[in-house]
Write a protein that holds these residues in place. Sequence first.
Motif, PDB file in Angstrom:
ATOM      1  N   PHE A  86      46.676 -69.027  -6.762  1.00  0.00           N
ATOM      2  CA  PHE A  86      45.792 -70.183  -6.575  1.00  0.00           C
ATOM      3  C   PHE A  86      46.559 -71.373  -5.983  1.00  0.00           C
ATOM      4  CE2 PHE A  86      43.836 -68.141 -10.420  1.00  0.00           C
ATOM      5  CZ  PHE A  86      42.631 -67.764  -9.831  1.00  0.00           C
ATOM      6  N   ASN A  87      47.717 -71.135  -5.412  1.00  0.00           N
ATOM      7  CA  ASN A  87      48.577 -72.259  -5.020  1.00  0.00           C
ATOM      8  C   ASN A  87      47.878 -73.268  -4.125  1.00  0.00           C
ATOM      9  OD1 ASN A  87      50.548 -71.093  -6.504  1.00  0.00           O
ATOM     10  ND2 ASN A  87      52.142 -71.267  -4.950  1.00  0.00           N
ATOM     11  N   SER A  88      47.141 -72.776  -3.150  1.00  0.00           N
ATOM     12  CA  SER A  88      46.468 -73.701  -2.244  1.00  0.00           C
ATOM     13  C   SER A  88      45.411 -74.501  -3.008  1.00  0.00           C
ATOM     14  CB  SER A  88      45.842 -72.925  -1.093  1.00  0.00           C
ATOM     15  OG  SER A  88      45.284 -73.812  -0.169  1.00  0.00           O
ATOM     16  N   ALA A  89      44.633 -73.801  -3.846  1.00  0.00           N
ATOM     17  CA  ALA A  89      43.584 -74.461  -4.626  1.00  0.00           C
ATOM     18  C   ALA A  89      44.176 -75.494  -5.592  1.00  0.00           C
ATOM     19  CB  ALA A  89      42.792 -73.417  -5.408  1.00  0.00           C
ATOM     20  N   LEU A  90      45.447 -75.279  -5.982  1.00  0.00           N
ATOM     21  CA  LEU A  90      46.097 -76.191  -6.924  1.00  0.00           C
ATOM     22  C   LEU A  90      46.744 -77.380  -6.226  1.00  0.00           C
ATOM     23  CD1 LEU A  90      47.790 -73.458  -9.128  1.00  0.00           C
ATOM     24  CD2 LEU A  90      46.093 -75.098  -9.937  1.00  0.00           C
ATOM     25  N   GLY A  91      46.676 -77.392  -4.906  1.00  0.00           N
ATOM     26  CA  GLY A  91      47.273 -78.496  -4.163  1.00  0.00           C
ATOM     27  C   GLY A  91      48.716 -78.245  -3.758  1.00  0.00           C
ATOM     28  N   LEU A  92      49.201 -77.016  -3.933  1.00  0.00           N
ATOM     29  CA  LEU A  92      50.592 -76.711  -3.576  1.00  0.00           C
ATOM     30  C   LEU A  92      50.720 -76.116  -2.178  1.00  0.00           C
ATOM     31  CD1 LEU A  92      51.693 -75.114  -6.972  1.00  0.00           C
ATOM     32  CD2 LEU A  92      52.338 -77.367  -6.123  1.00  0.00           C
ATOM     33  N   GLY A  93      49.566 -75.915  -1.519  1.00  0.00           N
ATOM     34  CA  GLY A  93      49.612 -75.353  -0.168  1.00  0.00           C
ATOM     35  C   GLY A  93      50.201 -73.959  -0.160  1.00  0.00           C
ATOM     36  N   SER A  94      51.102 -73.737   0.797  1.00  0.00           N
ATOM     37  CA  SER A  94      51.719 -72.403   0.886  1.00  0.00           C
ATOM     38  C   SER A  94      53.071 -72.367   0.188  1.00  0.00           C
ATOM     39  CB  SER A  94      51.876 -72.000   2.345  1.00  0.00           C
ATOM     40  OG  SER A  94      52.681 -72.947   3.005  1.00  0.00           O
ATOM     41  N   LYS A  95      53.400 -73.414  -0.530  1.00  0.00           N
ATOM     42  CA  LYS A  95      54.675 -73.428  -1.252  1.00  0.00           C
ATOM     43  C   LYS A  95      54.699 -72.292  -2.270  1.00  0.00           C
ATOM     44  CE  LYS A  95      55.968 -78.289  -1.008  1.00  0.00           C
ATOM     45  NZ  LYS A  95      56.122 -79.529  -1.769  1.00  0.00           N
ATOM     46  N   ILE A 150      54.770 -69.191  -1.716  1.00  0.00           N
ATOM     47  CA  ILE A 150      54.075 -67.977  -1.306  1.00  0.00           C
ATOM     48  C   ILE A 150      54.838 -67.271  -0.198  1.00  0.00           C
ATOM     49  CG2 ILE A 150      51.913 -67.045  -0.370  1.00  0.00           C
ATOM     50  CD1 ILE A 150      51.795 -68.351  -3.164  1.00  0.00           C
ATOM     51  N   THR A 151      55.018 -66.000  -0.361  1.00  0.00           N
ATOM     52  CA  THR A 151      55.560 -65.211   0.738  1.00  0.00           C
ATOM     53  C   THR A 151      54.593 -64.091   1.103  1.00  0.00           C
ATOM     54  OG1 THR A 151      56.847 -63.981  -0.883  1.00  0.00           O
ATOM     55  CG2 THR A 151      57.989 -65.702   0.322  1.00  0.00           C
ATOM     56  N   THR A 152      54.199 -63.323   0.117  1.00  0.00           N
ATOM     57  CA  THR A 152      53.348 -62.169   0.423  1.00  0.00           C
ATOM     58  C   THR A 152      52.034 -62.173  -0.345  1.00  0.00           C
ATOM     59  OG1 THR A 152      54.603 -60.965  -1.233  1.00  0.00           O
ATOM     60  CG2 THR A 152      55.233 -60.629   1.058  1.00  0.00           C
ATOM     61  N   TYR A 153      51.874 -63.025  -1.329  1.00  0.00           N
ATOM     62  CA  TYR A 153      50.677 -62.966  -2.152  1.00  0.00           C
ATOM     63  C   TYR A 153      49.479 -63.577  -1.429  1.00  0.00           C
ATOM     64  CZ  TYR A 153      53.670 -61.899  -6.189  1.00  0.00           C
ATOM     65  OH  TYR A 153      54.557 -61.317  -7.050  1.00  0.00           O
ATOM     66  N   LYS A 154      48.299 -63.042  -1.711  1.00  0.00           N
ATOM     67  CA  LYS A 154      47.084 -63.543  -1.084  1.00  0.00           C
ATOM     68  C   LYS A 154      46.610 -64.815  -1.806  1.00  0.00           C
ATOM     69  CE  LYS A 154      42.347 -62.301   0.011  1.00  0.00           C
ATOM     70  NZ  LYS A 154      41.178 -61.594  -0.500  1.00  0.00           N
ATOM     71  N   GLN A 155      46.251 -65.819  -1.020  1.00  0.00           N
ATOM     72  CA  GLN A 155      45.691 -67.048  -1.590  1.00  0.00           C
ATOM     73  C   GLN A 155      44.212 -66.822  -1.898  1.00  0.00           C
ATOM     74  OE1 GLN A 155      47.040 -70.217  -2.033  1.00  0.00           O
ATOM     75  NE2 GLN A 155      48.675 -70.497  -0.548  1.00  0.00           N
ATOM     76  N   VAL A 156      43.779 -67.217  -3.075  1.00  0.00           N
ATOM     77  CA  VAL A 156      42.347 -67.161  -3.382  1.00  0.00           C
ATOM     78  C   VAL A 156      41.904 -68.518  -3.929  1.00  0.00           C
ATOM     79  CG1 VAL A 156      42.335 -64.685  -3.917  1.00  0.00           C
ATOM     80  CG2 VAL A 156      42.713 -66.342  -5.744  1.00  0.00           C
ATOM     81  N   THR A 157      40.618 -68.773  -3.821  1.00  0.00           N
ATOM     82  CA  THR A 157      40.065 -70.006  -4.378  1.00  0.00           C
ATOM     83  C   THR A 157      39.529 -69.711  -5.780  1.00  0.00           C
ATOM     84  OG1 THR A 157      37.858 -69.568  -3.537  1.00  0.00           O
ATOM     85  CG2 THR A 157      39.376 -70.763  -2.076  1.00  0.00           C
ATOM     86  N   ARG A 158      39.234 -70.790  -6.499  1.00  0.00           N
ATOM     87  CA  ARG A 158      38.640 -70.640  -7.838  1.00  0.00           C
ATOM     88  C   ARG A 158      37.330 -69.856  -7.752  1.00  0.00           C
ATOM     89  NH1 ARG A 158      39.282 -73.916 -11.669  1.00  0.00           N
ATOM     90  NH2 ARG A 158      37.047 -73.816 -12.092  1.00  0.00           N
ATOM     91  N   GLU A 159      36.575 -70.170  -6.717  1.00  0.00           N
ATOM     92  CA  GLU A 159      35.264 -69.530  -6.575  1.00  0.00           C
ATOM     93  C   GLU A 159      35.417 -68.032  -6.277  1.00  0.00           C
ATOM     94  OE1 GLU A 159      36.194 -72.401  -5.020  1.00  0.00           O
ATOM     95  OE2 GLU A 159      35.091 -73.686  -6.422  1.00  0.00           O
TER      96      GLU A 159
END
Lengths: 210, 101
Positions: free
Chosen positions: A118-127, A129-138
């Motif tokens: 949830f890094n992007s959703a948490l405000g951390l952007g791509s920090k 992250i190397t291989t994991y998929k970003q997902v939103t809360r929804e």
Amino acid sequence: MRKIVNFFTKEECDWFKWYHSVLPETRDNGQRLLTMTHYAQPFFGKKLQQLQGRLPSNEEITTVNINFDYSAGGIHSDGYIEVEEDIANSYLIPISVDNIDRYYTLIFDQTSHKAITFNSALGLGSKGITTYKQVTREEYGLEDTPFDKVVYDNYLKHLNYDALRGLTVDYIHQWKLGDAMIWPRENFHVSANFKNKDARASVLITTRYK
Amino acid sequence: MIELEFEKNGSLQMNVTCNEYDATVKFYGKNYNTNADDYVIINNITYNDLILPELFEFTTMTTDNEEYKNLTNVNYVSFNGTWRLKFTEDDIKNVLRKKLT
């Protein structure tokens, strides 16, 4: 099983720091310097046998990384990346800790068999992250229940409080040199915020069931 | 820190000394007239728990045989003499870099 006390001796902690120093490649993922140990290479065979011998007999190692954290992380699960497999546990072993600062890792009740964050959703952007998929809360389907405010104030002030809605904490690990903190790979987890950015390092071992 | 793995065939005796970045093995006792075929194989070199046969490149040997008095990159020993291994931390880094990049 939550913990294995003295999984590494002090000498073994120092060994991994030395090994990191002689390896050719370290990646900076925005939150930590990460070094792959190349655990499957023949030259690591003796060490791999030692590590494997300390784990339950029905588990086999799938990852051994050395991490030098300089920033608290985002929320993620260490599930499978591409090909679905029978994921087992994460073993996080501190090899360097500050004597004054305290470090914690929070394990959530919520799970994902696939590695997501949830890094992007948490405000951390791509920090981080190397291989994991970003997902939103929804996308994940988190509910709107407010997050535990005491836990937030004590451990997670580096994250947006509202973004934590729907998450509940299963367990809070405190780092201790050489002790293995254990949780199922599918469980979301996160590093608590910490002050001393130069002092902490760990070895992460992940396993799957044989 | 340094571990050597030997396979011994015959009468050659060994005196092994291992330090942090160097090792010496004195081979002695071979009678070339009665035990001409005796030998020792050094199967592997382990440094700090890493199995690194590439470290044979950092080995030398002086023997009592005039024709083969000075040898390099030695893992098969059939003469009396002194085998030496000597390397640095940078050599370890270079070995790993070659293996991994």
